[in-house]
Design a protein around this motif. Structure first.
Motif, short mmCIF file in Angstrom:
data_model
loop_
_atom_site.label_atom_id
_atom_site.label_comp_id
_atom_site.label_asym_id
_atom_site.label_seq_id
_atom_site.Cartn_x
_atom_site.Cartn_y
_atom_site.Cartn_z
N LYS A 189 -6.22 -5.88 3.48
CA LYS A 189 -4.92 -5.44 3.98
C LYS A 189 -4.63 -4.00 3.55
N GLY A 190 -3.77 -3.36 4.32
CA GLY A 190 -3.36 -2.00 3.98
C GLY A 190 -1.93 -1.92 3.51
N ASN A 191 -1.34 -3.08 3.19
CA ASN A 191 0.06 -3.11 2.78
C ASN A 191 0.28 -2.38 1.46
N GLY A 192 1.37 -1.69 1.39
CA GLY A 192 1.75 -1.00 0.16
C GLY A 192 3.16 -0.45 0.32
N TYR A 193 3.45 0.61 -0.43
CA TYR A 193 4.75 1.26 -0.35
C TYR A 193 4.57 2.72 0.02
N VAL A 194 5.49 3.22 0.83
CA VAL A 194 5.51 4.64 1.13
C VAL A 194 6.83 5.22 0.65
N LYS A 195 6.77 6.45 0.18
CA LYS A 195 7.95 7.16 -0.29
C LYS A 195 8.17 8.35 0.63
N TYR A 196 9.36 8.44 1.19
CA TYR A 196 9.72 9.56 2.06
C TYR A 196 11.07 10.08 1.59
N GLY A 197 11.02 11.18 0.82
CA GLY A 197 12.24 11.69 0.23
C GLY A 197 12.77 10.71 -0.80
N PHE A 198 14.04 10.26 -0.62
CA PHE A 198 14.64 9.32 -1.55
C PHE A 198 14.35 7.87 -1.18
N PHE A 199 13.75 7.66 0.00
CA PHE A 199 13.54 6.31 0.48
C PHE A 199 12.17 5.79 0.09
N SER A 200 12.12 4.49 -0.21
CA SER A 200 10.87 3.84 -0.58
C SER A 200 10.83 2.48 0.13
N ILE A 201 9.83 2.29 1.02
CA ILE A 201 9.79 1.07 1.82
C ILE A 201 8.37 0.51 1.86
N PRO A 202 8.22 -0.82 2.05
CA PRO A 202 6.89 -1.40 2.21
C PRO A 202 6.32 -1.06 3.58
N ALA A 203 5.06 -0.67 3.62
CA ALA A 203 4.42 -0.31 4.88
C ALA A 203 2.92 -0.17 4.68
N VAL A 204 2.16 -0.44 5.73
CA VAL A 204 0.73 -0.15 5.71
C VAL A 204 0.55 1.35 5.70
N ASN A 205 -0.32 1.85 4.83
CA ASN A 205 -0.53 3.29 4.74
C ASN A 205 -1.97 3.56 4.29
N PRO A 206 -2.50 4.76 4.56
CA PRO A 206 -3.90 5.05 4.26
C PRO A 206 -4.29 4.86 2.80
N TYR A 207 -3.43 5.27 1.87
CA TYR A 207 -3.81 5.20 0.45
C TYR A 207 -3.82 3.76 -0.08
N SER A 208 -2.88 2.94 0.37
CA SER A 208 -2.91 1.53 -0.05
C SER A 208 -4.13 0.83 0.55
N TRP A 209 -4.46 1.18 1.79
CA TRP A 209 -5.65 0.60 2.42
C TRP A 209 -6.90 1.04 1.68
N TRP A 210 -6.95 2.33 1.36
CA TRP A 210 -8.09 2.88 0.60
C TRP A 210 -8.24 2.15 -0.73
N GLU A 211 -7.13 1.92 -1.44
CA GLU A 211 -7.20 1.26 -2.74
C GLU A 211 -7.78 -0.15 -2.61
N ASN A 212 -7.35 -0.88 -1.60
CA ASN A 212 -7.85 -2.24 -1.40
C ASN A 212 -9.29 -2.25 -0.89
N LEU A 213 -9.64 -1.28 -0.08
CA LEU A 213 -11.03 -1.17 0.39
C LEU A 213 -11.97 -0.85 -0.77
N GLN A 214 -11.49 -0.01 -1.69
CA GLN A 214 -12.30 0.35 -2.86
C GLN A 214 -12.62 -0.89 -3.71
N LYS A 215 -11.71 -1.83 -3.75
CA LYS A 215 -11.88 -3.04 -4.56
C LYS A 215 -12.67 -4.12 -3.82
N SER A 216 -12.92 -3.92 -2.54
CA SER A 216 -13.58 -4.94 -1.73
C SER A 216 -15.10 -4.86 -1.88
N PRO A 217 -15.82 -5.89 -1.41
CA PRO A 217 -17.29 -5.87 -1.49
C PRO A 217 -17.95 -5.07 -0.38
N LEU A 218 -17.18 -4.43 0.50
CA LEU A 218 -17.76 -3.68 1.60
C LEU A 218 -18.58 -2.50 1.07
#
Length: 298
Positions: A189-218
């Motif tokens: 999954k690519g789920n994580g949090y994104v920060k845009y200015g003062f707002f912080s919301i859950p969303a799929v984003n490249p860095y969260s996906w990258w983090e989970n891909l790094q931990k995967s057996p791929l």
């Protein structure tokens, strides 16, 4: 009983032999996530839990004083050739958080982290069908059967499919959605949090996906990456820093001067010294990991 499709048979009269060649399909998931120390930092959520957030707005001097959005994409390989390519992003300049014309051919501009997964022919075809549906609704290259060439799809209503950060219709989200629809838990999954200015919301984003891909057996590759063999040495940018010549993550091209001081850039020589090296893939292209020796020598 053999299905003759996609199989080659060779027989010698004096030395009978049968060679069966089966098609192999792979999906290669890519992320441009080269500044995690700047863009992917612990932040407090509204629940006071510390989570890594992908910062979309803070300007970084190391990134030409702009935010580091990263990028997520994928391509499918049939044997050694591209079967489908999906790099979703805004088409043209002036992208904004409320939406912009989209393309499935957003150019790759940095070193990429590539993750390979073998898949079935059925899944490969289903993924390609989903990609083509979006291509027909975006400003992408599509194959013109009459002209037998790729053309820019400019005949559709441009507002049908937009790149829109506000609704998470972004590169990583659209790519992850297609792949997980057909491959399920094999794709992290690519789920994580994104920060845009003062707002912080859950969303799929490249860095969260990258983090989970790094931990995967791929299986992981980086492309292009100096000093590996292949095209890396001539594709990667080079700058002078602290009196030393070093390669940087961005590719060569005229836009390199948008990110680094002109007098620090070590340009290539010859006719291609300022040629744009940003890349996309089209059906029938050779897998760059194979073409430039990243897989053959293993």
């Amino acid at each position: 009983m053999f299905n003759m499709k996609n199989r080659n048979f060779e027989t010698d009269l004096e030395n009978p032999q049968t060679e069966v060649q089966l098609d192999e399909y792979y999906v290669v998931i890519g992320t441009e996530t080269n500044l995690p120390e700047l863009a992917y930092l612990p932040k407090k959520t509204f629940l006071l839990k510390t989570r890594n957030h992908h910062d979309l707005k803070t300007a970084f001097p190391e990134n030409n004083d702009t935010g580091e959005w990263g990028h997520g994409f994928f391509y499918v390989i049939k044997n050694d050739e591209v079967f489908s390519f999906f790099s979703y992003g805004p088409a043209g300049d002036g992208s904004n958080i409320t939406g912009n014309i989209s393309t499935c051919d957003y150019p790759i501009t940095e070193v990429t982290h590539l993750y390979r997964l073998r898949i079935s022919e059925e899944n490969a075809k289903k993924i390609a069908i989903d990609v083509n549906k979006i291509r027909k609704l975006s400003n992408s290259f599509i194959f013109d059967e009459e002209r037998k060439e790729y053309v820019n799809n400019e005949t559709i209503e441009k507002d049908k499919k937009k790149y829109r950060a506000l609704t998470n219709s972004t590169c990583a989200k659209e790519a992850e959605k297609i792949l997980r629809r057909h491959l399920g838990e094999k794709v992290p999954k690519g789920n994580g949090y994104v920060k845009y200015g003062f707002f912080s919301i859950p969303a799929v984003n490249p860095y969260s996906w990258w983090e989970n891909l790094q931990k995967s057996p791929l299986k992981l590759e980086k492309y292009p990456e100096f000093p590996k063999t292949g095209k890396a040495e001539i594709m990667l940018g080079q700058v002078r820093k602290d009196g030393k010549d070093e390669f940087v993550h961005r590719l060569y091209g005229r836009n390199l001067s948008s990110f680094y001081e002109e007098d620090t850039i070590i340009w290539r020589t010859g006719d291609d010294a300022t040629k744009e090296e940003y890349w996309i893939l089209q059906i029938g292209d050779k897998d760059p990991l194979i073409e430039w020796g990243y897989l053959n020598d293993k």
